[in-house]
Design a protein around this motif. Sequence first.
Motif, PDB file in Angstrom:
ATOM      1  N   PRO A 243      85.176 -53.674  62.252  1.00 19.43           N
ATOM      2  CA  PRO A 243      84.287 -52.668  62.215  1.00 19.43           C
ATOM      3  C   PRO A 243      84.630 -51.862  60.913  1.00 19.43           C
ATOM      4  CG  PRO A 243      84.096 -52.899  64.289  1.00 19.43           C
ATOM      5  CD  PRO A 243      85.165 -53.888  63.946  1.00 19.43           C
ATOM      6  N   PRO A 244      86.037 -51.159  60.948  1.00 15.39           N
ATOM      7  CA  PRO A 244      86.531 -50.280  59.565  1.00 15.39           C
ATOM      8  C   PRO A 244      86.525 -51.035  58.353  1.00 15.39           C
ATOM      9  CG  PRO A 244      87.789 -49.940  61.684  1.00 15.39           C
ATOM     10  CD  PRO A 244      86.991 -51.197  62.081  1.00 15.39           C
ATOM     11  N   ASN A 245      86.675 -52.523  58.530  1.00 14.37           N
ATOM     12  CA  ASN A 245      86.937 -53.246  57.199  1.00 14.37           C
ATOM     13  C   ASN A 245      85.445 -53.692  56.966  1.00 14.37           C
ATOM     14  OD1 ASN A 245      89.590 -53.499  57.016  1.00 14.37           O
ATOM     15  ND2 ASN A 245      89.714 -55.455  58.239  1.00 14.37           N
ATOM     16  N   VAL A 246      84.607 -53.729  57.549  1.00 16.70           N
ATOM     17  CA  VAL A 246      83.242 -53.838  57.300  1.00 16.70           C
ATOM     18  C   VAL A 246      82.773 -52.606  56.522  1.00 16.70           C
ATOM     19  CG1 VAL A 246      80.931 -54.294  58.100  1.00 16.70           C
ATOM     20  CG2 VAL A 246      82.849 -55.623  59.165  1.00 16.70           C
ATOM     21  N   THR A 247      82.736 -51.640  57.225  1.00 18.14           N
ATOM     22  CA  THR A 247      82.429 -50.280  56.683  1.00 18.14           C
ATOM     23  C   THR A 247      82.956 -50.134  55.324  1.00 18.14           C
ATOM     24  OG1 THR A 247      82.036 -49.405  58.962  1.00 18.14           O
ATOM     25  CG2 THR A 247      82.225 -47.738  57.089  1.00 18.14           C
ATOM     26  N   ALA A 248      84.306 -50.501  55.091  1.00 15.78           N
ATOM     27  CA  ALA A 248      84.834 -50.058  53.876  1.00 15.78           C
ATOM     28  C   ALA A 248      84.262 -51.009  52.713  1.00 15.78           C
ATOM     29  CB  ALA A 248      86.285 -50.368  53.901  1.00 15.78           C
ATOM     30  N   ALA A 249      84.033 -52.339  53.131  1.00 16.32           N
ATOM     31  CA  ALA A 249      83.646 -53.266  52.073  1.00 16.32           C
ATOM     32  C   ALA A 249      82.183 -52.852  51.445  1.00 16.32           C
ATOM     33  CB  ALA A 249      83.646 -54.794  52.699  1.00 16.32           C
ATOM     34  N   LEU A 250      81.219 -52.495  52.898  1.00 20.68           N
ATOM     35  CA  LEU A 250      79.932 -52.021  52.460  1.00 20.68           C
ATOM     36  C   LEU A 250      80.038 -50.877  51.493  1.00 20.68           C
ATOM     37  CD1 LEU A 250      78.444 -52.758  55.845  1.00 20.68           C
ATOM     38  CD2 LEU A 250      77.840 -54.011  53.724  1.00 20.68           C
ATOM     39  N   ARG A 251      80.920 -49.929  51.676  1.00 18.23           N
ATOM     40  CA  ARG A 251      80.845 -48.534  50.853  1.00 18.23           C
ATOM     41  C   ARG A 251      81.192 -49.091  49.510  1.00 18.23           C
ATOM     42  NH1 ARG A 251      85.944 -44.427  51.075  1.00 18.23           N
ATOM     43  NH2 ARG A 251      85.137 -42.832  49.439  1.00 18.23           N
ATOM     44  N   VAL A 252      82.053 -50.159  49.421  1.00 18.77           N
ATOM     45  CA  VAL A 252      82.202 -50.500  47.910  1.00 18.77           C
ATOM     46  C   VAL A 252      81.227 -50.901  47.250  1.00 18.77           C
ATOM     47  CG1 VAL A 252      83.528 -51.994  46.353  1.00 18.77           C
ATOM     48  CG2 VAL A 252      84.615 -50.856  48.053  1.00 18.77           C
ATOM     49  N   ILE A 253      80.561 -52.172  48.035  1.00 13.18           N
ATOM     50  CA  ILE A 253      79.273 -52.531  47.482  1.00 13.18           C
ATOM     51  C   ILE A 253      78.069 -51.732  47.259  1.00 13.18           C
ATOM     52  CG2 ILE A 253      77.154 -54.300  48.227  1.00 13.18           C
ATOM     53  CD1 ILE A 253      79.380 -55.825  49.913  1.00 13.18           C
ATOM     54  N   SER A 254      77.838 -50.847  48.022  1.00 17.00           N
ATOM     55  CA  SER A 254      76.654 -49.879  47.891  1.00 17.00           C
ATOM     56  C   SER A 254      76.872 -48.563  47.117  1.00 17.00           C
ATOM     57  CB  SER A 254      76.340 -49.641  49.552  1.00 17.00           C
ATOM     58  OG  SER A 254      77.045 -48.848  50.079  1.00 17.00           O
ATOM     59  N   ARG A 255      78.297 -48.073  46.971  1.00 15.60           N
ATOM     60  CA  ARG A 255      78.430 -46.999  46.502  1.00 15.60           C
ATOM     61  C   ARG A 255      79.522 -46.806  45.339  1.00 15.60           C
ATOM     62  NH1 ARG A 255      79.405 -44.803  52.312  1.00 15.60           N
ATOM     63  NH2 ARG A 255      80.876 -43.302  51.075  1.00 15.60           N
ATOM     64  N   LEU A 256      80.450 -47.541  45.593  1.00 13.09           N
ATOM     65  CA  LEU A 256      81.612 -47.571  44.533  1.00 13.09           C
ATOM     66  C   LEU A 256      81.412 -48.520  43.419  1.00 13.09           C
ATOM     67  CD1 LEU A 256      84.686 -47.192  46.999  1.00 13.09           C
ATOM     68  CD2 LEU A 256      83.204 -45.543  46.107  1.00 13.09           C
ATOM     69  N   LEU A 257      80.947 -49.710  43.691  1.00 14.08           N
ATOM     70  CA  LEU A 257      80.897 -50.864  42.570  1.00 14.08           C
ATOM     71  C   LEU A 257      79.726 -50.312  41.551  1.00 14.08           C
ATOM     72  CD1 LEU A 257      81.942 -53.523  41.559  1.00 14.08           C
ATOM     73  CD2 LEU A 257      80.440 -54.811  42.984  1.00 14.08           C
ATOM     74  N   PRO A 258      78.583 -49.938  42.133  1.00 19.58           N
ATOM     75  CA  PRO A 258      77.626 -49.623  41.256  1.00 19.58           C
ATOM     76  C   PRO A 258      78.112 -48.641  40.100  1.00 19.58           C
ATOM     77  CG  PRO A 258      76.599 -49.956  43.315  1.00 19.58           C
ATOM     78  CD  PRO A 258      78.037 -50.026  43.505  1.00 19.58           C
ATOM     79  N   ALA A 259      78.863 -47.623  40.488  1.00 25.08           N
ATOM     80  CA  ALA A 259      79.158 -46.454  39.671  1.00 25.08           C
ATOM     81  C   ALA A 259      80.327 -47.086  38.750  1.00 25.08           C
ATOM     82  CB  ALA A 259      79.931 -45.455  40.296  1.00 25.08           C
ATOM     83  N   ILE A 260      81.128 -48.210  39.294  1.00 22.24           N
ATOM     84  CA  ILE A 260      82.299 -48.859  38.445  1.00 22.24           C
ATOM     85  C   ILE A 260      81.521 -49.807  37.283  1.00 22.24           C
ATOM     86  CG2 ILE A 260      84.050 -50.410  38.365  1.00 22.24           C
ATOM     87  CD1 ILE A 260      85.007 -49.509  41.282  1.00 22.24           C
TER      88      ILE A 260
END
Length: 410
Positions: A243-260
């Motif tokens: 679960p912590p890895n899934v949450t971290a990956a989804l954070r990148v996909i939904s919030r971090l990567l679009p801004a990058i």
Amino acid sequence: MTGEVLFLAHRIPFPPDRGDKIRSHHLLKHLAQLAPVHVACFVDNSSDMAHEGDLATIARSYRLIDRKKSLPLAGLEALVKREAVSLAAFRSQSLKDYVAKLLSERPIETIYVFSGQMGQYVPEGFAGQVILDLVDVDSAKFEAYAPGMSQPMRWINEREGRLLKEEEQRLVERADEVLLVSDSEVELLRRRLLAPIAGSNKIRALSNGINSNFFNPALVAPEPELASSRGPHYVFTGQMDYPPNVTAALRVISRLLPAIREVMPEAQFHIVGRNPVPKLREYDGVKGCRVWGEVEDIRPFLLSADCVLVPLEIARGVQNKVLEAMAMGCAVVLSKQAATGIGATDQLHFLVADGDKPFVQAALQAVKEENRISLGEAARHFVVETKSWQAMLEPLADLVKAGLRRRQRL
């Protein structure tokens, strides 16, 4: 030592390809240099069972138990007995019988318990030394899961955290030595104990190491697809049903990567690790995301990464994924939680960032060529010089001997 060791583990310590198995693998090898070791552990699948021969080369004897009990069944047993599901899931009469027979036939002086689920196999009447390696504080992990979940999973995780806390108390009282992976986990456990523990100085840190001879950028070639496509390439590694890895990956996909990608439109995010859950797989090929699943060798992906991201919001102990990336000379951007226990310096060996905006800014800075090179070189130098498994486990022999001397005085 004149006696022998029983090593209890919730998973076979082979292959050393995930966090807990990496630690148990190196511990077992080190203990086998001190005394004959007998191993009792579980296997999760046929891939694990294929490594029985590797275990046989180290262990004087062993018992492997195929863990077939389903989680719903373990949950029902746990409800009936008012115990943690983690205990019911790893209960086996066959393993218990092996332990009893072994203790009656062999001069076992020390039982090394790897992970709290296995403490249930230490007999009440065992007169030797018990070393309890909790690795990290599992009860706190389940408590941290609960607030972000809806019912009934919130209740389940709250219950698991509460009952594991009681089991941790029992095991700490029973053990002669209690080990955790970092000083922060030691302090966390001490704060959470339900009652004072006599001789609480027996709770101490034994940190994880890294095999920097294996995780060496000079030994592998880049991953072809990453090497032949434009980037920058951001990489996240780990067990992708955790679960912590899934949450971290989804954070990148939904919030971090679009801004990058607003700044670097061709930036790509690669999720590399076994058993990606369906909600991660659905992003494969979407807006710069690639979900690889299990790969034969993680090193080419790390070598090809312009930056490794570790935005964990829940992180217990020392993150092996961070040590592996640093050993491969990667620029790493990570959360404060993921940096805990590493002992490296922010802005020199890696970049620590909390909050989405600072994390994006750090991720953009890390892929600039001069930063990527300087961070990577400093990171590898740090782990080579300070984080070898031999150095990390050097105190183990003295801990075993000290515990035996203490018991002999009782």
